[in-house]
Design a protein around this motif. Sequence first.
Motif, PDB file in Angstrom:
ATOM      1  N   ARG A  65       1.569  10.814   1.772  1.00 29.86           N
ATOM      2  CA  ARG A  65       0.322  11.065   1.062  1.00 29.86           C
ATOM      3  C   ARG A  65       0.465  12.206   0.052  1.00 29.86           C
ATOM      4  N   ALA A  66       1.173  13.251   0.427  1.00 30.67           N
ATOM      5  CA  ALA A  66       1.361  14.381  -0.479  1.00 30.67           C
ATOM      6  C   ALA A  66       2.060  13.951  -1.767  1.00 30.67           C
ATOM      7  N   ALA A  67       2.987  13.001  -1.644  1.00 30.61           N
ATOM      8  CA  ALA A  67       3.742  12.543  -2.812  1.00 30.61           C
ATOM      9  C   ALA A  67       2.938  11.620  -3.713  1.00 30.61           C
ATOM     10  N   MET A  68       1.927  10.960  -3.183  1.00 31.49           N
ATOM     11  CA  MET A  68       1.260   9.887  -3.914  1.00 31.49           C
ATOM     12  C   MET A  68      -0.185  10.167  -4.290  1.00 31.49           C
ATOM     13  N   THR A  69      -0.907  10.965  -3.526  1.00 28.06           N
ATOM     14  CA  THR A  69      -2.360  11.012  -3.663  1.00 28.06           C
ATOM     15  C   THR A  69      -2.811  11.587  -5.000  1.00 28.06           C
ATOM     16  N   ALA A  70      -4.007  11.224  -5.385  1.00 31.22           N
ATOM     17  CA  ALA A  70      -4.648  11.750  -6.594  1.00 31.22           C
ATOM     18  C   ALA A  70      -6.153  11.744  -6.356  1.00 31.22           C
ATOM     19  N   THR A  71      -6.845  12.596  -7.069  1.00 32.19           N
ATOM     20  CA  THR A  71      -8.296  12.623  -6.942  1.00 32.19           C
ATOM     21  C   THR A  71      -8.905  13.035  -8.272  1.00 32.19           C
ATOM     22  N   ALA A  72     -10.175  12.691  -8.441  1.00 31.22           N
ATOM     23  CA  ALA A  72     -10.903  13.077  -9.641  1.00 31.22           C
ATOM     24  C   ALA A  72     -12.387  13.115  -9.289  1.00 31.22           C
ATOM     25  N   ASP A  73     -13.143  13.912 -10.028  1.00 31.66           N
ATOM     26  CA  ASP A  73     -14.555  14.089  -9.697  1.00 31.66           C
ATOM     27  C   ASP A  73     -15.337  12.787  -9.755  1.00 31.66           C
ATOM     28  N   TYR A  74     -14.940  11.883 -10.650  1.00 32.14           N
ATOM     29  CA  TYR A  74     -15.740  10.672 -10.833  1.00 32.14           C
ATOM     30  C   TYR A  74     -15.433   9.577  -9.814  1.00 32.14           C
ATOM     31  N   LEU A  75     -14.341   9.738  -9.063  1.00 33.99           N
ATOM     32  CA  LEU A  75     -13.959   8.706  -8.101  1.00 33.99           C
ATOM     33  C   LEU A  75     -14.837   8.776  -6.854  1.00 33.99           C
ATOM     34  N   VAL A  76     -14.990   7.631  -6.214  1.00 35.34           N
ATOM     35  CA  VAL A  76     -15.725   7.557  -4.952  1.00 35.34           C
ATOM     36  C   VAL A  76     -14.686   7.341  -3.862  1.00 35.34           C
ATOM     37  N   ASP A 130      -8.209   4.633   1.428  1.00 35.15           N
ATOM     38  CA  ASP A 130      -8.102   4.540  -0.022  1.00 35.15           C
ATOM     39  C   ASP A 130      -6.634   4.338  -0.370  1.00 35.15           C
ATOM     40  N   ALA A 131      -6.278   3.151  -0.861  1.00 31.89           N
ATOM     41  CA  ALA A 131      -4.872   2.803  -1.068  1.00 31.89           C
ATOM     42  C   ALA A 131      -4.199   3.680  -2.107  1.00 31.89           C
ATOM     43  N   MET A 132      -4.962   4.242  -3.035  1.00 36.19           N
ATOM     44  CA  MET A 132      -4.332   5.065  -4.062  1.00 36.19           C
ATOM     45  C   MET A 132      -3.740   6.359  -3.500  1.00 36.19           C
ATOM     46  N   ASP A 133      -4.077   6.689  -2.241  1.00 32.36           N
ATOM     47  CA  ASP A 133      -3.429   7.820  -1.578  1.00 32.36           C
ATOM     48  C   ASP A 133      -1.981   7.509  -1.212  1.00 32.36           C
ATOM     49  N   TRP A 134      -1.592   6.222  -1.290  1.00 32.28           N
ATOM     50  CA  TRP A 134      -0.293   5.816  -0.743  1.00 32.28           C
ATOM     51  C   TRP A 134       0.596   5.104  -1.745  1.00 32.28           C
ATOM     52  N   THR A 135       0.080   4.778  -2.921  1.00 32.56           N
ATOM     53  CA  THR A 135       0.857   4.014  -3.897  1.00 32.56           C
ATOM     54  C   THR A 135       0.948   4.758  -5.221  1.00 32.56           C
ATOM     55  N   PRO A 136       1.971   4.441  -6.045  1.00 32.19           N
ATOM     56  CA  PRO A 136       2.041   5.035  -7.378  1.00 32.19           C
ATOM     57  C   PRO A 136       0.985   4.473  -8.325  1.00 32.19           C
ATOM     58  N   ALA A 137       0.368   3.361  -7.934  1.00 30.77           N
ATOM     59  CA  ALA A 137      -0.579   2.684  -8.819  1.00 30.77           C
ATOM     60  C   ALA A 137      -1.978   3.269  -8.657  1.00 30.77           C
ATOM     61  N   PHE A 138      -2.783   3.101  -9.687  1.00 30.93           N
ATOM     62  CA  PHE A 138      -4.188   3.475  -9.639  1.00 30.93           C
ATOM     63  C   PHE A 138      -4.990   2.178  -9.511  1.00 30.93           C
ATOM     64  N   SER A 139      -5.078   1.445 -10.608  1.00 29.05           N
ATOM     65  CA  SER A 139      -5.672   0.107 -10.559  1.00 29.05           C
ATOM     66  C   SER A 139      -4.559  -0.894 -10.309  1.00 29.05           C
ATOM     67  N   ARG A 140      -4.821  -1.886  -9.492  1.00 30.81           N
ATOM     68  CA  ARG A 140      -3.767  -2.855  -9.193  1.00 30.81           C
ATOM     69  C   ARG A 140      -4.379  -4.102  -8.579  1.00 30.81           C
ATOM     70  N   ARG A 141      -3.529  -5.107  -8.436  1.00 31.88           N
ATOM     71  CA  ARG A 141      -3.922  -6.385  -7.852  1.00 31.88           C
ATOM     72  C   ARG A 141      -4.075  -6.254  -6.339  1.00 31.88           C
ATOM     73  N   ALA A 142      -4.969  -7.017  -5.763  1.00 33.58           N
ATOM     74  CA  ALA A 142      -5.210  -6.992  -4.317  1.00 33.58           C
ATOM     75  C   ALA A 142      -4.183  -7.882  -3.606  1.00 33.58           C
ATOM     76  N   ARG A 143      -2.944  -7.372  -3.494  1.00 32.59           N
ATOM     77  CA  ARG A 143      -1.845  -8.174  -2.959  1.00 32.59           C
ATOM     78  C   ARG A 143      -2.006  -8.504  -1.477  1.00 32.59           C
ATOM     79  N   GLY A 144      -2.831  -7.745  -0.788  1.00 31.88           N
ATOM     80  CA  GLY A 144      -2.957  -7.942   0.649  1.00 31.88           C
ATOM     81  C   GLY A 144      -3.488  -9.298   1.055  1.00 31.88           C
ATOM     82  N   PHE A 145      -4.316  -9.915   0.211  1.00 35.51           N
ATOM     83  CA  PHE A 145      -4.898 -11.204   0.584  1.00 35.51           C
ATOM     84  C   PHE A 145      -3.810 -12.261   0.813  1.00 35.51           C
TER      85      PHE A 145
END
Length: 471
Positions: free
Chosen positions: A323-334, A343-358
């Motif tokens: 998480r330390a290596a990947m996480t990001a935050t911003a005031d406008y995010l929920v 929140d998957a963006m805590d674990w991936t290099p991507a911000f917006s991305r495809r929902a590959r889990g389905f």
Amino acid sequence: METHLSSASRPPAAVPAELFARTAQIAADWLRSLDRRPVAASATLGELRSRLGGPLPVGSVDPLTVVEDLARAAEPGLVAMPSGRYFGFVIGGGLPAAVAADWLTSVWDQCPGFYACGPAASVVEEVTGAWLAALLGLPADASFAFVTGCQTAHLTCLAAARHHVLDAVGWNVEELGLGGSPSIRVIVGARRHVSVDRAVRFLGIGRASLRVLPVDGSGRMEVSRLREELAAAGTPTIVCAQAGEVNTGAVDDLDEIADAVAGTGAWLHVDGAYGLWAAASPALRHLVRGVERADSWAFDAHKWLNVPYDSGLAFCAHPDSHRAAMTATADYLVQGGPGQPRDAMDWTPAFSRRARGFAVYAALRSLGQRGVADLVERSCAHARTFADGLAAVPGCEVLNEVVLNQVLFRFDDDRTTDGVLRRVIDSGEAWLSGTTVDGRRAIRLSVTNWQTSDSDIGRALDAFRNAAVEM
């Protein structure tokens, strides 16, 4: 008074049912053609540029016309990768449930970067990550990330490793960067996959940090040399082991490597792009004994699990470092909220991305534990059958012990080897890739597709027999 609406204020069009129905028909026709069509593409580069190129239209074009024209123009340039006779590059097909779920993924158009953008997509990833950890024998509390493929999985895991080994010596790489930091050495085998080197480059560690160890004839790291290297200077260290060498399928002795790493403070990463799936098979699990003792794992779903491209996974035994290596935050995010959604963006290099889990969820649920094991074991059995058949072809030499789904072979000399391969591809009966091993040309076959049958193996063998006679 008559009002003219601008294109921006027009009401939404009706759901284009005819377009989607026609697209489904085109897709079904393509899949039905696989058994009889040549595996290789038939169009040349120039022909494809002519068919698909030209100036961008000035005005809009009816969507149905666009799709039909695209399908017609692209068809000669499509490689029949979903075919049971495609044996190149460790590429699987698409399980029906996974393909259908992937279609829904496009229609639903969810963004699982954080929970608020796609609650169902986020929970599906949470559930699927837990299923994968159990199926592959990884720690139940490991963190994970859905990424584009094993390249990005390496990047994710090795970023966590970089944080971890530098934090252990008091250096915050996320805050301070690498300028002035303690050096990191990355210990690898001589036959590692190039995506590991590329991840090291991307992370700013650099190729000069690599300590390349010798391997045996199948590509397995020599653990005695690893012990010697680890006994040297106590610099922050990452060790990259391999489950499934790209040509031979060989698996490093992961248990012995874990023994060597234990107590040294080094981080052990496993490149399990396809070979980690052996852990899902009771008959093959021994090949990856000790894999659960690693610190991180990178592997693909679009290989042996047979989900559509692109789909990779990164798992990490140290969630805080991940998480330390990947996480990001911003005031406008929920982010976060009641029940602490993931929140998957805590674990991936991507911000917006495809929902590959389905698609991964659908593949796993459609197969079940026994189905995944059968897919892996059946592929390996086909590879052994192919190798046995090749051994009877005059002038053919099988170069590897077939431990998984890879067969490496060659003919009398480089010219003959490349000539036989070219004839097989031109016949349309199969598609395989060439390679160079120890300075000699060879051919590599990978059986990774859920559709591959005894008949497909027989057709490929016949093509090689015929090509060898022609040469």
